[in-house]
Design a protein around this motif. Structure first.
Motif, PDB file in Angstrom:
ATOM      1  N   GLY A  68      46.028  44.411  48.405  1.00 26.75           N
ATOM      2  CA  GLY A  68      44.786  44.914  48.987  1.00 26.75           C
ATOM      3  C   GLY A  68      43.825  45.554  48.012  1.00 26.75           C
ATOM      4  N   THR A  69      44.128  45.532  46.711  1.00 26.95           N
ATOM      5  CA  THR A  69      43.246  46.178  45.740  1.00 26.95           C
ATOM      6  C   THR A  69      42.019  45.351  45.386  1.00 26.95           C
ATOM      7  OG1 THR A  69      44.532  45.295  43.892  1.00 26.95           O
ATOM      8  CG2 THR A  69      45.125  47.508  44.701  1.00 26.95           C
ATOM      9  N   THR A  70      42.072  44.056  45.642  1.00 23.11           N
ATOM     10  CA  THR A  70      40.971  43.155  45.299  1.00 23.11           C
ATOM     11  C   THR A  70      40.607  42.329  46.519  1.00 23.11           C
ATOM     12  OG1 THR A  70      41.745  43.028  43.020  1.00 23.11           O
ATOM     13  CG2 THR A  70      40.234  41.299  43.741  1.00 23.11           C
ATOM     14  N   TYR A  71      39.297  42.185  46.754  1.00 14.44           N
ATOM     15  CA  TYR A  71      38.829  41.358  47.862  1.00 14.44           C
ATOM     16  C   TYR A  71      38.535  39.956  47.343  1.00 14.44           C
ATOM     17  CZ  TYR A  71      35.760  39.277  51.307  1.00 14.44           C
ATOM     18  OH  TYR A  71      35.197  38.407  52.206  1.00 14.44           O
ATOM     19  N   MET A 104      32.155  47.234  52.061  1.00  8.06           N
ATOM     20  CA  MET A 104      31.775  46.734  50.750  1.00  8.06           C
ATOM     21  C   MET A 104      33.010  46.756  49.865  1.00  8.06           C
ATOM     22  SD  MET A 104      28.866  48.049  48.131  1.00  8.06           S
ATOM     23  CE  MET A 104      29.718  48.676  46.710  1.00  8.06           C
ATOM     24  N   ALA A 105      33.285  45.663  49.189  1.00  7.55           N
ATOM     25  CA  ALA A 105      34.450  45.573  48.318  1.00  7.55           C
ATOM     26  C   ALA A 105      34.167  46.263  46.992  1.00  7.55           C
ATOM     27  CB  ALA A 105      34.795  44.109  48.071  1.00  7.55           C
ATOM     28  N   ASP A 106      35.134  47.046  46.517  1.00  2.34           N
ATOM     29  CA  ASP A 106      35.022  47.659  45.198  1.00  2.34           C
ATOM     30  C   ASP A 106      35.253  46.618  44.115  1.00  2.34           C
ATOM     31  OD1 ASP A 106      34.548  50.267  46.135  1.00  2.34           O
ATOM     32  OD2 ASP A 106      36.687  50.651  46.338  1.00  2.34           O
ATOM     33  N   THR A 107      36.232  45.760  44.333  1.00  2.00           N
ATOM     34  CA  THR A 107      36.588  44.737  43.355  1.00  2.00           C
ATOM     35  C   THR A 107      36.641  43.390  44.059  1.00  2.00           C
ATOM     36  OG1 THR A 107      37.964  46.368  42.211  1.00  2.00           O
ATOM     37  CG2 THR A 107      38.307  44.059  41.626  1.00  2.00           C
ATOM     38  N   VAL A 108      35.929  42.418  43.534  1.00  2.00           N
ATOM     39  CA  VAL A 108      35.906  41.068  44.106  1.00  2.00           C
ATOM     40  C   VAL A 108      36.544  40.130  43.100  1.00  2.00           C
ATOM     41  CG1 VAL A 108      34.454  39.202  44.984  1.00  2.00           C
ATOM     42  CG2 VAL A 108      33.806  41.584  45.395  1.00  2.00           C
ATOM     43  N   GLY A 109      37.486  39.317  43.571  1.00  2.21           N
ATOM     44  CA  GLY A 109      38.189  38.403  42.690  1.00  2.21           C
ATOM     45  C   GLY A 109      37.945  36.950  43.036  1.00  2.21           C
ATOM     46  N   THR A 110      38.478  36.090  42.195  1.00  2.54           N
ATOM     47  CA  THR A 110      38.397  34.645  42.390  1.00  2.54           C
ATOM     48  C   THR A 110      39.808  34.078  42.378  1.00  2.54           C
ATOM     49  OG1 THR A 110      36.281  34.590  41.233  1.00  2.54           O
ATOM     50  CG2 THR A 110      37.438  32.496  41.474  1.00  2.54           C
TER      51      THR A 110
END
Length: 98
Positions: free
Chosen positions: A79-82, A37-43
């Motif tokens: 790698g901090t954002t998925y 599960m991603a902690d942070t999801v980006g666009t």
């Protein structure tokens, strides 16, 4: 010693079978096959393109956690954002194969 399936009754294939019930873009399968599960999801910006499965920067500013290789234009990730449908391939942002 019992395996995880016999003790928990859950398998990654069982989780994936219910993917329609999971929040979109928050769960992904990493390169080793683990469901995370991603902690942070980006666009990604709209002008990002793919070149042979590798994401290339456009002219838009990249979000935090992403940078661009100055010579090649390849997008690098810390790698901090998925980003949905991507993988971190040793620091290079690549398209995940479906």
């Amino acid at each position: 010693m019992q395996d995880a399936q016999s003790t928990s009754g859950n398998t990654s294939s069982g989780l994936l079978a219910t993917d329609a019930q999971l929040p979109t873009g928050t769960y992904f399968i990493d390169q080793s096959g683990a469901v995370l599960m991603a902690d942070t999801v980006g666009t990604l910006p709209a002008d990002v393109t793919l070149n042979g499965g590798v994401y290339m920067a456009g002219s838009a500013t990249l979000p935090a956690g992403l940078s661009v290789h100055p010579t090649t234009g390849v997008i690098l990730t810390d790698g901090t954002t998925y980003y949905p449908n991507t993988i971190n391939n040793v620091g290079v942002l690549c398209a995940a194969s479906e």
